[in-house]
Design a protein around this motif. Structure first.
Motif, PDB file in Angstrom:
ATOM      1  N   SER A 250       0.831  -1.207   0.000  1.00  0.00           N
ATOM      2  CA  SER A 250       0.000   0.000   0.000  1.00  0.00           C
ATOM      3  C   SER A 250       0.863   1.253   0.000  1.00  0.00           C
ATOM      4  O   SER A 250       0.561   2.234  -0.681  1.00  0.00           O
ATOM      5  N   SER A 251       1.932   1.215   0.773  1.00  0.00           N
ATOM      6  CA  SER A 251       2.846   2.348   0.814  1.00  0.00           C
ATOM      7  C   SER A 251       3.516   2.565  -0.539  1.00  0.00           C
ATOM      8  O   SER A 251       3.635   3.694  -1.013  1.00  0.00           O
ATOM      9  N   ALA A 252       3.919   1.457  -1.178  1.00  0.00           N
ATOM     10  CA  ALA A 252       4.593   1.558  -2.474  1.00  0.00           C
ATOM     11  C   ALA A 252       3.638   1.969  -3.594  1.00  0.00           C
ATOM     12  O   ALA A 252       3.989   2.769  -4.472  1.00  0.00           O
ATOM     13  N   MET A 253       2.409   1.436  -3.584  1.00  0.00           N
ATOM     14  CA  MET A 253       1.471   1.664  -4.676  1.00  0.00           C
ATOM     15  C   MET A 253       0.744   3.001  -4.571  1.00  0.00           C
ATOM     16  O   MET A 253       0.495   3.667  -5.586  1.00  0.00           O
ATOM     17  N   PHE A 254       0.381   3.396  -3.333  1.00  0.00           N
ATOM     18  CA  PHE A 254      -0.463   4.574  -3.171  1.00  0.00           C
ATOM     19  C   PHE A 254       0.174   5.671  -2.321  1.00  0.00           C
ATOM     20  O   PHE A 254      -0.440   6.713  -2.097  1.00  0.00           O
TER      21      PHE A 254
END
Length: 284
Positions: A250-254
């Motif tokens: 989630s941190s990497a994607m958004f």
């Protein structure tokens, strides 16, 4: 086990990705339109489902998909992927509660402490994400409630399914309950497609294929095989790795921001999960 943790851990972030261009009911229906035929193929030649079991298995499917998965998809639409991942990680915690109520399994002091820690962690995770400004990362109270409803419904689905799988087999019950849940969902998805602007993109299709093929079908196949070869206590370790994978993704994607309150909440949820799952009392 590491592969399964990665596959299931990516479920919420990938759902969030699909929801950027496709409405919730349509995405959920497309996911299970992919999964159902494959699940039915997996049970060819296996134990058949007798007619007397159909009402209970159908109700199980409506609970798991019509309530659990639909509430989860709507909840993910209104929370950050990180918050959704952590709340969904509480499903095993709620399983302990329902196992005590329905299967009369005792709840130890350690499990009670784990429940309190997990609930406190959920509150901190939700409040620790309240200042996000991005539309993708914003979290609303209503969506947190939907994610909790999803966790409750899916946990009860698992506990209720114990009684049915003991009689008719895990793969048989999983396939037929998924079919019945999908059929119950179709009219609502059709209504949504008729009334809500629909944009079918490659991104949404990839998300639906991942959720249907990888998370639902391949995940179930891997999980059943793991349970045949690995002690249940060790296999349960997958539950600890899933939220770690999900939050990192989630941190990497958004670009989800993880502040101090969120971090403390994650520790409490994972600690509560550890306390409830390492106690001798288990569903099975």
């Amino acid at each position: 086990m590491l592969l399964l943790a990665a596959m299931w851990g990516l479920s919420i972030p990938v759902t969030k990705l699909g929801l950027l261009t496709m409405p919730p009911l349509t995405l959920t229906a497309l996911r299970f339109a992919i999964a159902v035929p494959l699940l039915m193929l997996l049970i060819v030649g296996r134990q058949t489902l007798p007619r007397r079991a159909i009402p209970r298995v159908a109700a199980l499917g409506v609970l798991g998909i019509g309530v659990g998965q639909v509430a989860q998809t709507f909840g993910v639409a209104g929370t950050s992927a990180s918050v959704g991942t952590i709340i969904s990680a509480t499903i095993p915690v709620f399983i302990v509660v329902f196992a005590a109520l329905r299967l009369k399994q005792p709840v130890s002091g350690r499990q009670q402490l784990g429940l309190l820690a997990a609930f406190g962690g959920i509150a901190l995770v939700a409040s620790g994400s309240g200042n996000e400004t991005s539309a993708v990362s914003a979290t609303s109270v209503a969506s947190v409630v939907l994610m909790l409803l999803s966790a409750l419904a899916i946990a009860f689905y698992y506990v209720w399914s114990v009684e049915l799988t003991n009689e008719y087999g895990t793969a048989t019950v999983a396939a037929w309950s998924t079919l019945f849940g999908f059929l119950a969902l179709l009219p609502w998805a059709g209504w949504e497609m008729w009334h809500v602007p629909l944009q079918i993109t490659g991104q949404a299709i990839v998300a639906a294929v991942y959720l249907g093929l990888v998370v639902t079908v391949a995940g179930l196949f891997l999980w059943l095989n793991i349970l045949r070869t690995v002690p249940a206590g060790i296999a349960a370790g997958v539950q600890y790795l899933q939220p770690v994978v999900g939050v990192a993704a989630s941190s990497a994607m958004f670009g989800d921001q993880m502040g101090a309150l969120f971090a403390v909440g994650v520790v409490l949820v994972l600690g509560g999960l550890a306390l409830t799952m390492t106690s001798p009392s288990k569903v099975g």
